[in-house]
Scaffold this motif. Structure first.
Motif, mmCIF file in Angstrom:
data_model
loop_
_atom_site.group_PDB
_atom_site.id
_atom_site.type_symbol
_atom_site.label_atom_id
_atom_site.label_comp_id
_atom_site.label_asym_id
_atom_site.label_seq_id
_atom_site.Cartn_x
_atom_site.Cartn_y
_atom_site.Cartn_z
ATOM 1 N N GLY A 1 0.842 -1.191 0.000
ATOM 2 C CA GLY A 1 0.000 0.000 0.000
ATOM 3 C C GLY A 1 0.875 1.239 0.000
ATOM 4 N N PHE A 2 0.247 2.374 0.247
ATOM 5 C CA PHE A 2 0.964 3.645 0.269
ATOM 6 C C PHE A 2 0.479 4.482 1.429
ATOM 7 N N VAL A 3 1.357 5.337 1.942
ATOM 8 C CA VAL A 3 0.995 6.319 2.947
ATOM 9 C C VAL A 3 1.186 7.685 2.317
ATOM 10 N N GLY A 4 0.229 8.581 2.575
ATOM 11 C CA GLY A 4 0.321 9.953 2.103
ATOM 12 C C GLY A 4 0.746 10.856 3.243
ATOM 13 N N VAL A 5 1.842 11.569 3.059
ATOM 14 C CA VAL A 5 2.389 12.452 4.087
ATOM 15 C C VAL A 5 1.954 13.879 3.784
ATOM 16 N N ALA A 6 1.369 14.545 4.771
ATOM 17 C CA ALA A 6 0.914 15.930 4.609
ATOM 18 C C ALA A 6 2.093 16.836 4.273
ATOM 19 N N LEU A 7 1.856 17.770 3.378
ATOM 20 C CA LEU A 7 2.895 18.705 2.963
ATOM 21 C C LEU A 7 2.645 20.125 3.462
ATOM 22 N N LYS A 8 1.383 20.421 3.837
ATOM 23 C CA LYS A 8 1.031 21.780 4.256
ATOM 24 C C LYS A 8 0.300 21.788 5.589
ATOM 25 N N GLY A 9 0.614 20.846 6.465
ATOM 26 C CA GLY A 9 -0.009 20.813 7.780
ATOM 27 C C GLY A 9 -1.404 20.219 7.806
ATOM 28 N N GLU A 10 -1.786 19.499 6.748
ATOM 29 C CA GLU A 10 -3.115 18.893 6.706
ATOM 30 C C GLU A 10 -3.276 17.870 7.836
ATOM 31 N N THR A 11 -4.540 17.614 8.153
ATOM 32 C CA THR A 11 -4.874 16.603 9.144
ATOM 33 C C THR A 11 -5.682 15.522 8.456
ATOM 34 N N PRO A 12 -5.345 14.271 8.674
ATOM 35 C CA PRO A 12 -4.244 13.780 9.500
ATOM 36 C C PRO A 12 -2.900 13.944 8.792
ATOM 37 N N ASP A 13 -1.846 13.917 9.568
ATOM 38 C CA ASP A 13 -0.500 14.060 9.026
ATOM 39 C C ASP A 13 -0.165 12.901 8.088
ATOM 40 N N LEU A 14 -0.525 11.685 8.503
ATOM 41 C CA LEU A 14 -0.337 10.498 7.666
ATOM 42 C C LEU A 14 -1.711 9.982 7.268
ATOM 43 N N LYS A 15 -1.885 9.749 5.984
ATOM 44 C CA LYS A 15 -3.181 9.316 5.470
ATOM 45 C C LYS A 15 -3.003 8.013 4.694
ATOM 46 N N TYR A 16 -3.978 7.136 4.864
ATOM 47 C CA TYR A 16 -3.953 5.844 4.195
ATOM 48 C C TYR A 16 -5.228 5.688 3.384
ATOM 49 N N PRO A 17 -5.164 4.939 2.277
ATOM 50 C CA PRO A 17 -6.396 4.697 1.521
ATOM 51 C C PRO A 17 -7.442 4.006 2.388
ATOM 52 N N LYS A 18 -8.694 4.305 2.133
ATOM 53 C CA LYS A 18 -9.803 3.742 2.887
ATOM 54 C C LYS A 18 -9.748 2.215 2.880
ATOM 55 N N GLY A 19 -9.906 1.635 4.055
ATOM 56 C CA GLY A 19 -9.948 0.187 4.193
ATOM 57 C C GLY A 19 -8.591 -0.481 4.296
ATOM 58 N N MET A 20 -7.527 0.281 4.215
ATOM 59 C CA MET A 20 -6.193 -0.320 4.283
ATOM 60 C C MET A 20 -5.827 -0.642 5.725
ATOM 61 N N THR A 21 -5.240 -1.812 5.941
ATOM 62 C CA THR A 21 -4.700 -2.159 7.255
ATOM 63 C C THR A 21 -3.305 -1.558 7.333
ATOM 64 N N VAL A 22 -3.100 -0.681 8.294
ATOM 65 C CA VAL A 22 -1.829 0.022 8.431
ATOM 66 C C VAL A 22 -0.786 -0.949 8.991
ATOM 67 N N PRO A 23 0.355 -1.089 8.297
ATOM 68 C CA PRO A 23 1.409 -1.956 8.823
ATOM 69 C C PRO A 23 2.074 -1.300 10.026
ATOM 70 N N PHE A 24 2.826 -2.077 10.766
ATOM 71 C CA PHE A 24 3.503 -1.530 11.941
ATOM 72 C C PHE A 24 4.616 -0.558 11.563
ATOM 73 N N PHE A 25 5.319 -0.826 10.448
ATOM 74 C CA PHE A 25 6.536 -0.075 10.152
ATOM 75 C C PHE A 25 6.639 0.337 8.690
ATOM 76 N N PHE A 26 7.303 1.475 8.479
ATOM 77 C CA PHE A 26 7.637 1.990 7.160
ATOM 78 C C PHE A 26 9.137 1.813 6.943
ATOM 79 N N GLY A 27 9.528 1.364 5.757
ATOM 80 C CA GLY A 27 10.939 1.301 5.400
ATOM 81 C C GLY A 27 11.554 -0.078 5.449
ATOM 82 N N LEU A 28 10.750 -1.103 5.659
ATOM 83 C CA LEU A 28 11.300 -2.457 5.764
ATOM 84 C C LEU A 28 12.062 -2.865 4.503
ATOM 85 N N HIS A 29 11.631 -2.354 3.357
ATOM 86 C CA HIS A 29 12.271 -2.714 2.090
ATOM 87 C C HIS A 29 13.679 -2.139 1.948
ATOM 88 N N MET A 30 14.057 -1.227 2.828
ATOM 89 C CA MET A 30 15.365 -0.597 2.746
ATOM 90 C C MET A 30 16.383 -1.215 3.721
#
Length: 157
Positions: free
Chosen positions: A71-100
């Motif tokens: 999936g993807f996470v959307g990071v706010a660029l202008k102070g939007e709320t929420p700061d991190l946004k996920y597509p509707k219905g997505m299960t948020v994983p515990f961590f970002f960056g595992l592929h690196m």
């Protein structure tokens, strides 16, 4: 060698993460003030999302330990709320960056995906960001990641 899923057939109605990722714009002017260079954004597989659920945000791929995009996470660029946004219905994983992650090097845990990108720019390897509160399940997952990559040390930043 990274295993990637085959792109979905055109018109299938399924979300294709690879097609979406190819549409992201790592050089977009809106990303100039996010605190990460376009080279870093590109290296992490992200970019500006012009359309869709994460439109107007820095969109970063969420990958499993093998590098498959979940999936993807959307990071706010202008102070939007929420700061991190996920597509509707997505299960948020515990961590970002595992592929690196690189085998055998200490792990560095930060609180935000942009922090992971910034630490990477500063030359710190094996940086991941927590996307959820650190619960027993998150710690169990983290230990599994560390075991799978032969990582002995952990630093919190």
């Amino acid at each position: 060698h990274e295993r990637r899923p085959e792109p979905a057939q055109e018109g299938s109605g399924r979300f294709d993460p690879l097609v979406y990722q190819q549409r992201l714009q790592p050089d977009h002017e809106a990303l100039a003030s996010c605190g990460a260079t376009r080279e870093t954004i590109r290296a992490w597989g992200g970019g500006y999302s012009a359309t869709g659920a994460l439109a107007g945000r820095l969109s970063l791929p969420l990958c499993d330990i093998e590098g498959r995009i979940t999936g993807f996470v959307g990071v706010a660029l202008k102070g939007e709320t929420p700061d991190l946004k996920y597509p509707k219905g997505m299960t948020v994983p515990f961590f970002f960056g595992l592929h690196m992650l690189t085998e055998g090097k200490d792990l560095h845990l930060v609180c935000h995906p942009l922090d992971a990108l910034r630490y990477h720019e500063d030359g710190v390897e094996n940086v991941i960001a927590s996307l959820t509160p650190i619960t027993r399940d998150a710690l169990t997952s983290l230990i599994g990641v560390m075991d799978g990559k032969g990582i002995a040390g952990l630093e919190f930043h």
